[in-house]
Design a protein around this motif. Structure first.
Motif, short mmCIF file in Angstrom:
data_model
loop_
_atom_site.label_atom_id
_atom_site.label_comp_id
_atom_site.label_asym_id
_atom_site.label_seq_id
_atom_site.Cartn_x
_atom_site.Cartn_y
_atom_site.Cartn_z
N THR A 1 0.81 -1.22 0.00
CA THR A 1 0.00 0.00 0.00
C THR A 1 0.84 1.27 0.00
N ALA A 2 2.16 1.13 -0.08
CA ALA A 2 3.04 2.29 0.11
C ALA A 2 2.84 3.38 -0.93
N ASN A 3 2.43 3.00 -2.14
CA ASN A 3 2.24 3.99 -3.20
C ASN A 3 0.76 4.24 -3.51
N LEU A 4 -0.09 3.92 -2.53
CA LEU A 4 -1.53 4.14 -2.71
C LEU A 4 -2.05 5.13 -1.68
N ASP A 5 -3.07 5.91 -2.08
CA ASP A 5 -3.71 6.79 -1.11
C ASP A 5 -4.58 5.95 -0.17
N THR A 6 -5.17 6.59 0.81
CA THR A 6 -5.90 5.86 1.84
C THR A 6 -7.02 5.00 1.27
N ALA B 1 5.17 -7.61 4.16
CA ALA B 1 6.20 -6.85 4.85
C ALA B 1 5.74 -5.39 4.80
N THR B 2 5.59 -4.77 5.95
CA THR B 2 4.99 -3.44 5.97
C THR B 2 5.33 -2.67 7.24
N HIS B 3 5.24 -1.35 7.13
CA HIS B 3 5.22 -0.51 8.34
C HIS B 3 3.96 0.36 8.31
N ASP B 4 3.00 0.00 7.44
CA ASP B 4 1.77 0.76 7.27
C ASP B 4 0.71 0.27 8.26
N PRO B 5 0.26 1.14 9.16
CA PRO B 5 -0.78 0.73 10.12
C PRO B 5 -2.05 0.21 9.45
N ARG B 6 -2.32 0.69 8.21
CA ARG B 6 -3.52 0.21 7.49
C ARG B 6 -3.42 -1.29 7.21
N VAL B 7 -2.22 -1.74 6.83
CA VAL B 7 -2.02 -3.16 6.55
C VAL B 7 -2.08 -3.95 7.85
N MET B 8 -1.41 -3.44 8.88
CA MET B 8 -1.39 -4.13 10.17
C MET B 8 -2.80 -4.36 10.71
N SER B 9 -3.68 -3.40 10.48
CA SER B 9 -5.04 -3.50 11.04
C SER B 9 -5.83 -4.64 10.41
N TYR B 10 -5.47 -5.07 9.21
CA TYR B 10 -6.16 -6.17 8.55
C TYR B 10 -5.56 -7.53 8.92
N ALA B 11 -4.33 -7.53 9.39
CA ALA B 11 -3.63 -8.80 9.63
C ALA B 11 -4.28 -9.59 10.76
N ARG B 12 -4.35 -10.90 10.59
CA ARG B 12 -4.84 -11.75 11.66
C ARG B 12 -3.69 -12.23 12.55
#
Length: 229
Positions: free
Chosen positions: A171-176, A200-211
């Protein structure tokens, strides 16, 4: 059952006399169908670990087992075949072939695997419909938005029916809005296909979906997380 097991993996890069230990005795196992985020600050080793999981690199020590096979013993051609057959990749910068249409980009891994023309046609359209881009099948990447390009990349990664999908900062190159849409599509496809997804991420948006969230620091796993649901 574990799709991939990394055991005591270390990776050292040397430039002249300078030695960098990117991974140091890493152990991690990912089961079929997991939706896992690999998180940590820049330089923590998460991208190196993802590359080793994807058979794009080999550890200096330790083993990587995919479906119980120790792939660190494979030669370059065997690793290439494994990547083609069981691993899908999603990259930060989409990595679409610019001269090919969305249809042709999704079709490419199926061509490499030897699928018939009928199988390719059915699977490509199935995947483009799954990501909401059937009406953009004949558009080239430069005719698509960033969000649409990443959705084509998601369709391409899932087209060969892989056991696992590895996504580096997807998601690094995408808007919200587009980042959220991409994550929702991947979450749905994870549930529908049973493929394990590892980000592999440091984006809280991705982390929030992770199980499950696995945290890295200085080449070590400092928290292995627990799978949810």
């Amino acid at each position: 059952m574990a799709v991939i097991q990394v055991e005591n993996a270390s990776k050292i890069y040397r430039i002249g006399e300078v030695e960098t230990r990117a991974l140091d005795g890493v152990d991690v196992s990912v089961d079929a169908g997991e939706f896992m985020a690999l998180v940590g600050p820049s330089g923590s080793g998460k991208t190196t670990l993802l590359q080793i999981m994807g058979c794009l690199d080999k550890p200096n020590t330790g083993s990587v087992k995919i479906n119980g096979q120790d792939v660190t013993r494979f030669n370059a051609n065997q690793r290439a075949d494994l990547r083609r057959d069981v691993i899908g990749f999603i990259f930060q910068f989409f990595a679409l072939v610019p001269v090919l249409s969305a249809y042709e980009n999704v079709e490419l891994p199926l061509l490499l695997s030897g699928a018939s023309a009928k199988e390719r046609r059915q699977r490509v359209m199935q995947m483009l419909e799954a990501v909401g881009l059937a009406d953009r099948a004949h558009h080239r990447p430069d005719q698509l938005s960033g969000g649409q390009q990443q959705r084509v990349a998601i369709a391409r990664a899932l087209a060969p029916k892989p056991l696992m999908v590895l996504a580096d900062e997807p998601t690094a190159n995408l808007d919200t809005a587009n980042g959220q849409q991409a994550m929702e599509i991947m979450q749905r496809l994870n549930q529908e296909t049973g493929a394990a997804f590892i980000f592999a991420t440091h984006d809280p948006r991705v982390m929030s979906y992770a199980r499950r969230t696995v945290t890295m620091r200085d080449g070590h796993i400092v928290s292995n997380g627990q799978a949810l649901g």
